[in-house]
Design a protein around this motif. Sequence first.
Motif, PDB file in Angstrom:
ATOM      1  N   HIS A 175       0.817  -1.213   0.000  1.00  0.00           N
ATOM      2  CA  HIS A 175       0.000   0.000   0.000  1.00  0.00           C
ATOM      3  C   HIS A 175       0.855   1.269   0.000  1.00  0.00           C
ATOM      4  N   GLY A 176       2.162   1.089  -0.144  1.00  0.00           N
ATOM      5  CA  GLY A 176       3.068   2.230  -0.244  1.00  0.00           C
ATOM      6  C   GLY A 176       3.174   3.057   1.028  1.00  0.00           C
ATOM      7  N   LEU A 177       3.063   2.381   2.175  1.00  0.00           N
ATOM      8  CA  LEU A 177       3.112   3.086   3.456  1.00  0.00           C
ATOM      9  C   LEU A 177       4.430   2.827   4.171  1.00  0.00           C
ATOM     10  N   SER A 178       4.936   3.845   4.810  1.00  0.00           N
ATOM     11  CA  SER A 178       6.071   3.657   5.706  1.00  0.00           C
ATOM     12  C   SER A 178       5.511   3.225   7.055  1.00  0.00           C
ATOM     13  N   ARG A 179       6.382   2.807   7.950  1.00  0.00           N
ATOM     14  CA  ARG A 179       5.929   2.472   9.303  1.00  0.00           C
ATOM     15  C   ARG A 179       5.317   3.696   9.971  1.00  0.00           C
ATOM     16  N   ASP A 180       5.932   4.850   9.744  1.00  0.00           N
ATOM     17  CA  ASP A 180       5.402   6.089  10.313  1.00  0.00           C
ATOM     18  C   ASP A 180       4.006   6.399   9.784  1.00  0.00           C
ATOM     19  N   ASP A 181       3.817   6.213   8.472  1.00  0.00           N
ATOM     20  CA  ASP A 181       2.510   6.462   7.865  1.00  0.00           C
ATOM     21  C   ASP A 181       1.433   5.574   8.489  1.00  0.00           C
ATOM     22  N   LEU A 182       1.720   4.284   8.580  1.00  0.00           N
ATOM     23  CA  LEU A 182       0.744   3.346   9.130  1.00  0.00           C
ATOM     24  C   LEU A 182       0.459   3.649  10.590  1.00  0.00           C
ATOM     25  N   ALA A 183       1.494   3.937  11.337  1.00  0.00           N
ATOM     26  CA  ALA A 183       1.325   4.268  12.754  1.00  0.00           C
ATOM     27  C   ALA A 183       0.429   5.497  12.924  1.00  0.00           C
ATOM     28  N   LYS A 184       0.643   6.491  12.098  1.00  0.00           N
ATOM     29  CA  LYS A 184      -0.150   7.722  12.187  1.00  0.00           C
ATOM     30  C   LYS A 184      -1.619   7.434  11.881  1.00  0.00           C
ATOM     31  N   VAL A 185      -1.876   6.700  10.820  1.00  0.00           N
ATOM     32  CA  VAL A 185      -3.255   6.376  10.433  1.00  0.00           C
ATOM     33  C   VAL A 185      -3.967   5.592  11.530  1.00  0.00           C
ATOM     34  N   LEU A 186      -3.256   4.664  12.152  1.00  0.00           N
ATOM     35  CA  LEU A 186      -3.861   3.798  13.168  1.00  0.00           C
ATOM     36  C   LEU A 186      -3.785   4.380  14.574  1.00  0.00           C
ATOM     37  N   GLU A 187      -3.121   5.519  14.695  1.00  0.00           N
ATOM     38  CA  GLU A 187      -2.949   6.188  15.983  1.00  0.00           C
ATOM     39  C   GLU A 187      -2.244   5.290  17.008  1.00  0.00           C
ATOM     40  N   ILE A 188      -1.165   4.676  16.534  1.00  0.00           N
ATOM     41  CA  ILE A 188      -0.294   3.868  17.391  1.00  0.00           C
ATOM     42  C   ILE A 188       1.145   4.294  17.101  1.00  0.00           C
ATOM     43  N   SER A 189       2.080   3.785  17.854  1.00  0.00           N
ATOM     44  CA  SER A 189       3.462   4.209  17.661  1.00  0.00           C
ATOM     45  C   SER A 189       4.144   3.439  16.529  1.00  0.00           C
ATOM     46  N   ARG A 190       5.154   4.092  15.974  1.00  0.00           N
ATOM     47  CA  ARG A 190       5.975   3.447  14.946  1.00  0.00           C
ATOM     48  C   ARG A 190       6.655   2.215  15.529  1.00  0.00           C
ATOM     49  N   THR A 191       7.054   2.304  16.783  1.00  0.00           N
ATOM     50  CA  THR A 191       7.706   1.173  17.450  1.00  0.00           C
ATOM     51  C   THR A 191       6.774  -0.026  17.530  1.00  0.00           C
ATOM     52  N   THR A 192       5.490   0.224  17.745  1.00  0.00           N
ATOM     53  CA  THR A 192       4.516  -0.870  17.780  1.00  0.00           C
ATOM     54  C   THR A 192       4.468  -1.581  16.430  1.00  0.00           C
ATOM     55  N   ILE A 193       4.443  -0.816  15.357  1.00  0.00           N
ATOM     56  CA  ILE A 193       4.454  -1.411  14.005  1.00  0.00           C
ATOM     57  C   ILE A 193       5.736  -2.209  13.813  1.00  0.00           C
ATOM     58  N   GLN A 194       6.855  -1.643  14.197  1.00  0.00           N
ATOM     59  CA  GLN A 194       8.144  -2.325  14.062  1.00  0.00           C
ATOM     60  C   GLN A 194       8.142  -3.629  14.863  1.00  0.00           C
ATOM     61  N   ASN A 195       7.624  -3.604  16.072  1.00  0.00           N
ATOM     62  CA  ASN A 195       7.587  -4.810  16.902  1.00  0.00           C
ATOM     63  C   ASN A 195       6.701  -5.894  16.283  1.00  0.00           C
ATOM     64  N   ILE A 196       5.548  -5.508  15.784  1.00  0.00           N
ATOM     65  CA  ILE A 196       4.659  -6.486  15.145  1.00  0.00           C
ATOM     66  C   ILE A 196       5.350  -7.104  13.937  1.00  0.00           C
ATOM     67  N   GLU A 197       5.955  -6.280  13.111  1.00  0.00           N
ATOM     68  CA  GLU A 197       6.629  -6.777  11.914  1.00  0.00           C
ATOM     69  C   GLU A 197       7.820  -7.665  12.254  1.00  0.00           C
ATOM     70  N   SER A 198       8.351  -7.521  13.457  1.00  0.00           N
ATOM     71  CA  SER A 198       9.473  -8.351  13.902  1.00  0.00           C
ATOM     72  C   SER A 198       9.015  -9.612  14.633  1.00  0.00           C
ATOM     73  N   GLY A 199       7.704  -9.798  14.725  1.00  0.00           N
ATOM     74  CA  GLY A 199       7.190 -10.992  15.389  1.00  0.00           C
ATOM     75  C   GLY A 199       7.170 -10.885  16.901  1.00  0.00           C
ATOM     76  N   LYS A 200       7.204  -9.669  17.400  1.00  0.00           N
ATOM     77  CA  LYS A 200       7.151  -9.478  18.845  1.00  0.00           C
ATOM     78  C   LYS A 200       5.690  -9.337  19.276  1.00  0.00           C
ATOM     79  N   ASN A 201       5.488  -9.281  20.576  1.00  0.00           N
ATOM     80  CA  ASN A 201       4.137  -9.233  21.135  1.00  0.00           C
ATOM     81  C   ASN A 201       3.357  -8.014  20.668  1.00  0.00           C
ATOM     82  N   ALA A 202       2.061  -8.230  20.476  1.00  0.00           N
ATOM     83  CA  ALA A 202       1.140  -7.151  20.143  1.00  0.00           C
ATOM     84  C   ALA A 202      -0.193  -7.466  20.795  1.00  0.00           C
TER      85      ALA A 202
END
Length: 87
Positions: free
Chosen positions: A25-52
Amino acid sequence: MLEIVTIKEVKIQIGSLCKQQRKAHGLSRDDLAKVLEISRTTIQNIESGKNANLDTLLKIANHFGMLQNISKGIAQEINNQNNISLY
């Protein structure tokens, strides 16, 4: 043969799917985090297979149009369980 799936494997799969959808969808982690109103770190953690948490995962699924498929899969599993016969 019994197929064993671990929680870690599923978290990694979810993370890979999130990353794949985000990039498709052409989104950066920052873009997705902003749209979902969550942190960029949360997106990074999910993408790394960490807890969510479940709410965050469902927000992501909804954003990428996957929530209906998840709901259908759950309903199908419930239906399958209700149709198990001992006879």
